[in-house]
Motif scaffolding. Structure first.
Motif, mmCIF file in Angstrom:
data_model
loop_
_atom_site.group_PDB
_atom_site.id
_atom_site.type_symbol
_atom_site.label_atom_id
_atom_site.label_comp_id
_atom_site.label_asym_id
_atom_site.label_seq_id
_atom_site.Cartn_x
_atom_site.Cartn_y
_atom_site.Cartn_z
ATOM 1 N N LEU A 93 47.107 46.926 -56.046
ATOM 2 C CA LEU A 93 47.745 46.614 -54.775
ATOM 3 C C LEU A 93 46.882 47.023 -53.579
ATOM 4 N N PHE A 94 46.203 48.148 -53.685
ATOM 5 C CA PHE A 94 45.331 48.607 -52.605
ATOM 6 C C PHE A 94 44.254 47.559 -52.317
ATOM 7 N N VAL A 95 43.588 47.104 -53.360
ATOM 8 C CA VAL A 95 42.513 46.109 -53.213
ATOM 9 C C VAL A 95 43.085 44.785 -52.708
ATOM 10 N N ALA A 96 44.243 44.399 -53.226
ATOM 11 C CA ALA A 96 44.859 43.148 -52.790
ATOM 12 C C ALA A 96 45.189 43.194 -51.305
ATOM 13 N N LEU A 97 45.746 44.311 -50.832
ATOM 14 C CA LEU A 97 46.051 44.452 -49.412
ATOM 15 C C LEU A 97 44.776 44.440 -48.580
ATOM 16 N N MET A 98 43.764 45.145 -49.038
ATOM 17 C CA MET A 98 42.490 45.180 -48.328
ATOM 18 C C MET A 98 41.902 43.769 -48.191
ATOM 19 N N LEU A 99 41.898 43.002 -49.269
ATOM 20 C CA LEU A 99 41.352 41.648 -49.228
ATOM 21 C C LEU A 99 42.207 40.718 -48.375
ATOM 22 N N PHE A 100 43.523 40.895 -48.419
ATOM 23 C CA PHE A 100 44.426 40.103 -47.587
ATOM 24 C C PHE A 100 44.098 40.305 -46.107
ATOM 25 N N ALA A 102 41.247 41.464 -44.946
ATOM 26 C CA ALA A 102 39.838 41.138 -44.707
ATOM 27 C C ALA A 102 39.592 39.650 -44.459
ATOM 28 N N ILE A 103 40.446 38.796 -44.981
ATOM 29 C CA ILE A 103 40.263 37.358 -44.805
ATOM 30 C C ILE A 103 40.541 37.016 -43.348
ATOM 31 N N PRO A 104 39.542 36.562 -42.616
ATOM 32 C CA PRO A 104 39.754 36.319 -41.176
ATOM 33 C C PRO A 104 40.437 34.982 -40.878
ATOM 34 N N LEU A 105 41.705 34.906 -41.247
ATOM 35 C CA LEU A 105 42.524 33.736 -40.955
ATOM 36 C C LEU A 105 43.767 34.187 -40.205
ATOM 37 N N PRO A 106 44.353 33.310 -39.407
ATOM 38 C CA PRO A 106 45.593 33.695 -38.712
ATOM 39 C C PRO A 106 46.684 34.091 -39.706
ATOM 40 N N GLY A 107 47.364 35.162 -39.410
ATOM 41 C CA GLY A 107 48.458 35.612 -40.258
ATOM 42 C C GLY A 107 48.052 36.515 -41.407
ATOM 43 N N THR A 108 46.781 36.863 -41.506
ATOM 44 C CA THR A 108 46.339 37.722 -42.605
ATOM 45 C C THR A 108 45.756 39.031 -42.117
ATOM 46 N N LEU A 129 44.529 53.149 -45.188
ATOM 47 C CA LEU A 129 43.158 53.056 -45.704
ATOM 48 C C LEU A 129 42.809 51.630 -46.123
ATOM 49 N N ALA A 130 43.724 50.952 -46.818
ATOM 50 C CA ALA A 130 43.484 49.566 -47.244
ATOM 51 C C ALA A 130 43.338 48.646 -46.039
ATOM 52 N N VAL A 131 44.213 48.823 -45.056
ATOM 53 C CA VAL A 131 44.144 47.994 -43.852
ATOM 54 C C VAL A 131 42.858 48.280 -43.088
ATOM 55 N N MET A 132 42.457 49.550 -42.986
ATOM 56 C CA MET A 132 41.219 49.879 -42.280
ATOM 57 C C MET A 132 40.012 49.241 -42.970
ATOM 58 N N CYS A 133 39.963 49.315 -44.288
ATOM 59 C CA CYS A 133 38.853 48.678 -45.017
ATOM 60 C C CYS A 133 38.850 47.173 -44.779
ATOM 61 N N GLY A 134 40.028 46.567 -44.803
ATOM 62 C CA GLY A 134 40.133 45.131 -44.546
ATOM 63 C C GLY A 134 39.700 44.763 -43.139
ATOM 64 N N VAL A 135 40.091 45.561 -42.165
ATOM 65 C CA VAL A 135 39.701 45.316 -40.773
ATOM 66 C C VAL A 135 38.183 45.455 -40.619
ATOM 67 N N LEU A 136 37.598 46.442 -41.261
ATOM 68 C CA LEU A 136 36.143 46.617 -41.191
ATOM 69 C C LEU A 136 35.411 45.401 -41.770
ATOM 70 N N ILE A 137 35.900 44.907 -42.896
ATOM 71 C CA ILE A 137 35.281 43.730 -43.521
ATOM 72 C C ILE A 137 35.472 42.488 -42.646
ATOM 73 N N ALA A 138 36.690 42.288 -42.145
ATOM 74 C CA ALA A 138 36.944 41.140 -41.265
ATOM 75 C C ALA A 138 36.075 41.206 -40.020
ATOM 76 N N GLY A 139 35.883 42.408 -39.498
ATOM 77 C CA GLY A 139 35.026 42.587 -38.319
ATOM 78 C C GLY A 139 33.588 42.191 -38.585
ATOM 79 N N VAL A 140 33.080 42.572 -39.743
ATOM 80 C CA VAL A 140 31.705 42.195 -40.111
ATOM 81 C C VAL A 140 31.600 40.678 -40.228
ATOM 82 N N ILE A 141 32.561 40.059 -40.908
ATOM 83 C CA ILE A 141 32.540 38.603 -41.068
ATOM 84 C C ILE A 141 32.578 37.907 -39.712
ATOM 85 N N MET A 142 33.478 38.355 -38.846
ATOM 86 C CA MET A 142 33.608 37.719 -37.530
ATOM 87 C C MET A 142 32.387 37.958 -36.659
#
Length: 159
Positions: A93-100, A102-108, A129-142
């Motif tokens: 679940l942690f990884v799933a939330l992080m990836l959710f 991290a995907i830079p689409l509206p609503g995710t 922690l999962a959300v922070m990791c996802g935000v960091l990844i989305a930030g790099v992608i963007m």
């Protein structure tokens, strides 16, 4: 300086978050590293507030005349989506939330991910922690997209 303040606040807005703030920063020719840091901080500030209070607000509001339907909608959809994610992810679940997130689409983004995690009773620390990791990844992608790295790669491979 005013542009850095603007991207900070833009990154806090639901649905826009840092996915919208980073392209603005690069449109204004701001320093990419400083912009990334400011947008990440701005995107993360609402997370504890959402986790601790959004569910309570929705449950309180579901019986109210003006906001009852929308609160019920978010509770139902959020719980349903959270349970589906939980069933598919299982112990991941942690990884799933992080990836959710991290995907830079509206609503995710962080807002949706945090609300969903709170509705399925995920722990605060794990959610943050999962959300922070996802935000960091989305930030790099963007940021890479905003400074044209993906355009350069596609041009390189098109030859």
């Amino acid at each position: 300086m005013i542009y850095y303040i603007a991207i900070f606040f833009i990154s806090m807005v639901p649905l826009i978050e840092l996915r919208g703030a980073i392209p603005f920063s690069q449109g204004w020719n701001l320093n990419p590293i400083a912009s990334y840091i400011i947008c990440t901080i701005g995107n993360m500030i609402p997370v504890p507030i959402i986790f601790l209070f959004a569910r309570r607000f929705l449950e309180w509001g579901k019986d109210k005349n003006l906001i009852g339907k929308i609160c019920t909608f978010f509770l139902t959809k959020g719980s349903s989506a959270g349970k589906k994610l939980q069933a598919k992810a299982g112990r991941g679940l942690f990884v799933a939330l992080m990836l959710f997130v991290a995907i830079p689409l509206p609503g995710t983004g962080a807002w949706t991910g945090t609300l969903g995690a709170s509705l399925i009773d995920m722990k605060f620390k794990d959610t943050t922690l999962a959300v922070m990791c996802g935000v960091l990844i989305a930030g790099v992608i963007m940021m890479l997209a905003s400074i044209g790295v993906f355009d350069g790669l596609s041009a390189l491979f098109a030859k």
